[in-house]
Write an enzyme that holds these catalytic residues in place. Structure first.
Site, PDB file in Angstrom:
ATOM      1  N   LYS A  92       6.641  -8.921   2.522  1.00 14.31           N
ATOM      2  CA  LYS A  92       5.865  -9.991   1.887  1.00 14.31           C
ATOM      3  C   LYS A  92       5.183 -10.853   2.941  1.00 14.31           C
ATOM      4  O   LYS A  92       4.018 -11.219   2.793  1.00 14.31           O
ATOM      5  CB  LYS A  92       6.775 -10.866   1.003  1.00 14.31           C
ATOM      6  CG  LYS A  92       7.191 -10.216  -0.283  1.00 14.31           C
ATOM      7  CD  LYS A  92       6.067 -10.128  -1.275  1.00 14.31           C
ATOM      8  CE  LYS A  92       5.614  -8.773  -1.646  1.00 14.31           C
ATOM      9  NZ  LYS A  92       6.182  -7.559  -1.478  1.00 14.31           N
ATOM     10  N   CYS A 124     -12.736   0.496  -5.562  1.00 17.74           N
ATOM     11  CA  CYS A 124     -11.508   0.077  -6.165  1.00 17.74           C
ATOM     12  C   CYS A 124     -11.632  -0.321  -7.641  1.00 17.74           C
ATOM     13  O   CYS A 124     -10.792   0.009  -8.433  1.00 17.74           O
ATOM     14  CB  CYS A 124     -10.982  -1.105  -5.380  1.00 17.74           C
ATOM     15  SG  CYS A 124      -9.209  -1.040  -5.134  1.00 17.74           S
ATOM     16  N   LYS A 139      -4.489  -3.321  -4.442  1.00 21.02           N
ATOM     17  CA  LYS A 139      -3.338  -3.391  -5.345  1.00 21.02           C
ATOM     18  C   LYS A 139      -2.903  -2.005  -5.795  1.00 21.02           C
ATOM     19  O   LYS A 139      -1.724  -1.699  -5.828  1.00 21.02           O
ATOM     20  CB  LYS A 139      -3.704  -4.252  -6.561  1.00 21.02           C
ATOM     21  CG  LYS A 139      -2.563  -4.434  -7.560  1.00 21.02           C
ATOM     22  CD  LYS A 139      -1.444  -5.260  -6.974  1.00 21.02           C
ATOM     23  CE  LYS A 139      -0.368  -5.543  -7.983  1.00 21.02           C
ATOM     24  NZ  LYS A 139       0.778  -6.242  -7.372  1.00 21.02           N
ATOM     25  N   TRP A 175     -13.598  -0.542  -1.990  1.00 20.57           N
ATOM     26  CA  TRP A 175     -12.665  -0.616  -0.870  1.00 20.57           C
ATOM     27  C   TRP A 175     -12.961   0.601  -0.009  1.00 20.57           C
ATOM     28  O   TRP A 175     -12.752   1.729  -0.428  1.00 20.57           O
ATOM     29  CB  TRP A 175     -11.226  -0.607  -1.376  1.00 20.57           C
ATOM     30  CG  TRP A 175     -10.183  -0.913  -0.355  1.00 20.57           C
ATOM     31  CD1 TRP A 175      -9.798  -2.129   0.124  1.00 20.57           C
ATOM     32  CD2 TRP A 175      -9.324   0.052   0.292  1.00 20.57           C
ATOM     33  NE1 TRP A 175      -8.777  -1.995   1.021  1.00 20.57           N
ATOM     34  CE2 TRP A 175      -8.460  -0.670   1.146  1.00 20.57           C
ATOM     35  CE3 TRP A 175      -9.201   1.443   0.242  1.00 20.57           C
ATOM     36  CZ2 TRP A 175      -7.496  -0.051   1.939  1.00 20.57           C
ATOM     37  CZ3 TRP A 175      -8.245   2.067   1.019  1.00 20.57           C
ATOM     38  CH2 TRP A 175      -7.402   1.318   1.865  1.00 20.57           C
ATOM     39  N   HIS A 204      21.699  -3.183  18.214  1.00 25.69           N
ATOM     40  CA  HIS A 204      21.358  -1.849  18.702  1.00 25.69           C
ATOM     41  C   HIS A 204      19.890  -1.750  19.092  1.00 25.69           C
ATOM     42  O   HIS A 204      19.239  -0.730  18.857  1.00 25.69           O
ATOM     43  CB  HIS A 204      21.709  -0.791  17.656  1.00 25.69           C
ATOM     44  CG  HIS A 204      23.172  -0.718  17.349  1.00 25.69           C
ATOM     45  ND1 HIS A 204      24.102  -0.285  18.257  1.00 25.69           N
ATOM     46  CD2 HIS A 204      23.861  -1.064  16.222  1.00 25.69           C
ATOM     47  CE1 HIS A 204      25.315  -0.336  17.715  1.00 25.69           C
ATOM     48  NE2 HIS A 204      25.190  -0.806  16.482  1.00 25.69           N
ATOM     49  N   GLU A 221       2.272  -8.897   4.586  1.00 26.05           N
ATOM     50  CA  GLU A 221       1.146  -8.640   3.683  1.00 26.05           C
ATOM     51  C   GLU A 221       0.209  -9.835   3.563  1.00 26.05           C
ATOM     52  O   GLU A 221      -1.012  -9.672   3.565  1.00 26.05           O
ATOM     53  CB  GLU A 221       1.672  -8.297   2.289  1.00 26.05           C
ATOM     54  CG  GLU A 221       2.224  -6.895   2.140  1.00 26.05           C
ATOM     55  CD  GLU A 221       2.704  -6.641   0.729  1.00 26.05           C
ATOM     56  OE1 GLU A 221       2.270  -5.639   0.133  1.00 26.05           O
ATOM     57  OE2 GLU A 221       3.507  -7.429   0.206  1.00 26.05           O
ATOM     58  N   ARG A 269      -7.356  -6.066  -6.980  1.00 26.71           N
ATOM     59  CA  ARG A 269      -7.154  -4.697  -6.507  1.00 26.71           C
ATOM     60  C   ARG A 269      -7.569  -4.532  -5.049  1.00 26.71           C
ATOM     61  O   ARG A 269      -7.231  -3.540  -4.414  1.00 26.71           O
ATOM     62  CB  ARG A 269      -7.947  -3.720  -7.387  1.00 26.71           C
ATOM     63  CG  ARG A 269      -7.489  -3.695  -8.830  1.00 26.71           C
ATOM     64  CD  ARG A 269      -8.481  -2.957  -9.711  1.00 26.71           C
ATOM     65  NE  ARG A 269      -8.483  -1.530  -9.444  1.00 26.71           N
ATOM     66  CZ  ARG A 269      -7.786  -0.637 -10.117  1.00 26.71           C
ATOM     67  NH1 ARG A 269      -7.002  -1.032 -11.104  1.00 26.71           N
ATOM     68  NH2 ARG A 269      -7.865   0.643  -9.835  1.00 26.71           N
ATOM     69  N   GLU A 310      12.066  -6.176   2.121  1.00 25.44           N
ATOM     70  CA  GLU A 310      11.062  -6.700   1.203  1.00 25.44           C
ATOM     71  C   GLU A 310      10.562  -8.074   1.650  1.00 25.44           C
ATOM     72  O   GLU A 310       9.360  -8.363   1.569  1.00 25.44           O
ATOM     73  CB  GLU A 310      11.650  -6.779  -0.214  1.00 25.44           C
ATOM     74  CG  GLU A 310      10.735  -7.387  -1.257  1.00 25.44           C
ATOM     75  CD  GLU A 310       9.443  -6.630  -1.483  1.00 25.44           C
ATOM     76  OE1 GLU A 310       8.547  -7.196  -2.144  1.00 25.44           O
ATOM     77  OE2 GLU A 310       9.314  -5.486  -0.988  1.00 25.44           O
ATOM     78  N   ASN A 328     -14.705   5.602  -8.234  1.00 23.05           N
ATOM     79  CA  ASN A 328     -13.433   5.381  -7.542  1.00 23.05           C
ATOM     80  C   ASN A 328     -12.835   6.737  -7.209  1.00 23.05           C
ATOM     81  O   ASN A 328     -12.929   7.673  -8.001  1.00 23.05           O
ATOM     82  CB  ASN A 328     -12.440   4.617  -8.419  1.00 23.05           C
ATOM     83  CG  ASN A 328     -12.765   3.152  -8.524  1.00 23.05           C
ATOM     84  OD1 ASN A 328     -13.578   2.633  -7.770  1.00 23.05           O
ATOM     85  ND2 ASN A 328     -12.123   2.471  -9.463  1.00 23.05           N
ATOM     86  N   GLY A 329     -12.187   6.829  -6.044  1.00 20.75           N
ATOM     87  CA  GLY A 329     -11.557   8.078  -5.642  1.00 20.75           C
ATOM     88  C   GLY A 329     -12.163   8.622  -4.365  1.00 20.75           C
ATOM     89  O   GLY A 329     -12.883   7.925  -3.648  1.00 20.75           O
TER      90      GLY A 329
END
Length: 627
Positions: free
Chosen positions: A504, A2, A622, A75, A523, A507, A27, A500, A104-105
């Protein structure tokens, strides 16, 4: 991925690298490591799974003094988060490693490359795809050394740089990588494709990082590497070449963030700091973009003429996570005020769909980081099909900002908390400005435009008032922190806020939460309601107030506890709800930006009371630069 940090200069590299990695913790990561060259130019590597504090303990007293080095926070994608899988990875044989790499990647063809390198005699000691890069560069370097430099006095054509260029040409996937070579005490080589890298330019020193935050306070100039570019750094020189062609003159720009911007500023967490920054970040998003004389919004970077924009007959908004929720707010705003059809797409789905899109369609890619892999892929797919693409982005010089045909910066400053707060409200503000702009292009009257602007100008003060719910939100958090499920409910403009708010809470507290349009509760989801399941209602005064009251009464009839976000002095809500957080009166179309504030605070306090790591929630990063 990361985080990547590198340094070459005259200071102690390990101190700067660890400090930089600390600034990149937001991140997300599960292990870390660094490599430096000692005075005899030998490579020394230290790695540790877990938090960065473990690495700090290892390097504090057990690392040679050095003025060049590279570091990484990982990560995990390929291989578990272990010491062995942490970066840097060494290239060559163990006793005679010639180089160290941080990456990274994702290397999509690493299995084929690994098989080929193993056939050449290379031994792999990790489960990662990144180790392939280290051995591949070493393999290319062996051949390049036999050939010698292409141009003797050209740094960019020395064997080591040639080896990096030849190696990355064989990679399929994404990379932001940094290479340190044994015996080269004044050379770093960086390369990128789809994973961000920036270079900090100092006096007699250079820095490399995944984003600008590690540079703050150390360098005053910055270079943003573009895809397929390779940077060759010594303490006093910077050369940039294209992977497949020649020299490029780097665009050196002022670094616009300071050390204070990436500090806590007296707050206990970055998330709390960023929640309280929102009155100012909202002002920043509007600054210079409102014309009272013309009763419209003004944008300098759309790169489309008013006549071209008048011909737009449909808008597609795409993003992921919080940015997708902001897009939903934008859908309500643009359709209501501009009478333009709007479609909101998950970027991860849009990239693989083949929807019918006519010539009058305009795409906005919404992203905080400007590096989100799914959003970038969706934007590229639309560009391939010839459609104009614009970005709503917070990071200057990011990949999406560079590749879009035009766009709008949020100017929210660095957002370090993993759970986005100020970027969300800034995105909503920019989308409101777009609704005003397109509305005035089409049918909105001058008087309505002035009223719209007056509402926007009051917004920072309304958000400041909403922040006064902080203490009350903590009291409510104390009462409900043990709940295992929350429901969030709102209608019209406040439906995306329900999504949202639930995100939050999920998370950062790890409590299951779901958001719904309030009328959808009956419903199916109403089966979840019981005395232990709180329902959070966003119910300020407005056009759908009476309808939401009916939905609230349905929950209370089934003994579900209710937390209400309401207008001030609403006795009806106060009588029905178990808990109330009051927000100031705002026009319907601006309510999402005000009503989300107490939801951010509620999630924050619940997470703190549960002992969660608010700024670095588990499993999250992030900037999501892999699919």
């Amino acid at each position: 991925m990361c985080g990547i940090v590198g340094y070459v200069g005259f200071r102690r590299a390990s101190d700067l690298i660890v400090e930089g990695l600390r600034r990149l913790e937001y991140r997300g990561y599960d292990s870390s490591g660094l490599a430096v060259l000692d005075h005899e130019s030998q490579i020394h590597v230290r790695k540790a799974a877990g938090r960065l504090s473990r690495l700090e303990e290892i390097v504090r007293d057990d690392l040679p003094d050095a003025s060049i080095g590279i570091g990484h926070t990982r990560w995990a994608t390929h291989g578990a988060p272990t010491d062995g899988n942490a970066h840097p990875h060494l290239g060559g044989c163990v006793d005679g490693s010639t180089l160290a790499v941080v990456h990274n990647g994702v290397v999509e063809n690493f299995r084929e490359l690994r098989a080929r390198l193993e056939a050449e005699g290379y031994v792999f000691r990790s489960e990662t795809d990144s180790e392939v890069i280290a051995h591949l560069i070493d393999s290319c370097l062996t051949r390049a050394l036999q050939t010698g430099p292409r141009v003797a006095d050209e740094i960019a054509d020395t064997p080591r740089v040639v080896a990096v260029r030849e190696a990355i040409a064989q990679l399929r996937g994404t990379y932001g990588l940094l290479v340190l070579f044994r015996g080269q005490s004044d050379l770093l080589v960086a390369a990128r494709l789809g994973s961000p890298l920036v270079i900090g330019v100092g006096d007699g020193e250079h820095f490399v990082a995944s984003d600008s935050s590690p540079l703050a306070g150390h360098a005053d100039r910055i270079v943003y590497l573009a895809d397929h570019e390779v940077a060759v750094l010594t303490h006093d020189t910077l050369r940039v070449v294209h992977r497949d062609s020649g020299r490029i003159e780097p665009a050196v720009k002022p670094l616009e963030i300071s050390a204070a911007d990436v500090g806590l500023g007296g707050y206990s967490h970055y998330m709390l700091k960023e929640i309280h920054e929102q009155p100012e970040t909202i002002r920043a998003a509007m600054r210079g973009r409102l014309s009272k004389d013309e009763a419209t919004a003004v944008f300098g970077g759309l790169n489309l003429t008013p006549r071209q924009l008048q011909r737009v007959n449909r808008i597609v908004l795409t993003g992921c996570g919080t940015s997708w929720h902001a897009a939903l707010v934008g859908e309500y705003l643009i359709e209501h005020f501009a009478r333009l059809p709007v479609e909101v797409e998950y970027a991860s789905e849009l990239r693989y769909r083949n929807p019918p899109i006519d010539d009058g369609t305009l795409l906005f890619a919404i992203t905080q980081s400007g590096e989100t892999a799914d959003t970038l892929a969706a934007l590229r797919e639309m560009k391939r099909k010839g459609h104009p693409t614009l970005a709503i982005c917070n990071v200057v010089g990011s990949t999406i900002a560079n590749e879009a045909d035009g766009g709008i910066y949020l100017h929210a400053g660095p957002e370090i908390g993993v759970a986005s707060t100020k970027a969300f409200t800034s995105q909503c503000v920019v989308l409101a400005l777009l609704a005003l702009y397109f509305g005035r292009l089409r049918h909105m009257s001058y008087e309505d435009g002035v009223d719209f602007i007056d509402g926007l100008n009051r917004l920072p003060d309304l958000v400041t008032k909403a922040l006064e719910t902080d203490a009350a939100a903590r009291v409510i958090a104390e009462r409900y922190r043990q709940a295992s499920t929350f429901l969030y409910l709102g209608r019209q403009f406040n439906f995306p806020v329900a999504l949202e708010g639930a995100l939050k809470l999920k998370e950062i507290s790890y409590i299951h939460a779901e958001g719904y349009p309030a009328a959808e509760m009956k419903h199916g989801p109403i089966a979840l309601v019981d005395p232990l399941t709180p329902s959070v209602f966003i119910i300020p005064q407005g056009k759908v107030y009476e309808k939401v009251i009916l939905n609230l009464e349905e929950i209370k009839a089934r003994k579900g506890p209710v937390i209400a976000i309401s207008s001030p002095g609403d006795e009806r809500v106060r009588h029905l709800a178990d808990e109330v957080l009051e927000i100031p009166e705002a026009p319907d179309f601006l309510q999402p930006i005000v009503s989300v504030i107490p939801l951010q605070l509620l999630a924050y306090h619940i997470a703190c009371l549960r002992g969660c790591d608010v700024d670095k929630p588990r499993n999250l990063a992030k900037s999501v630069t892999v699919e």
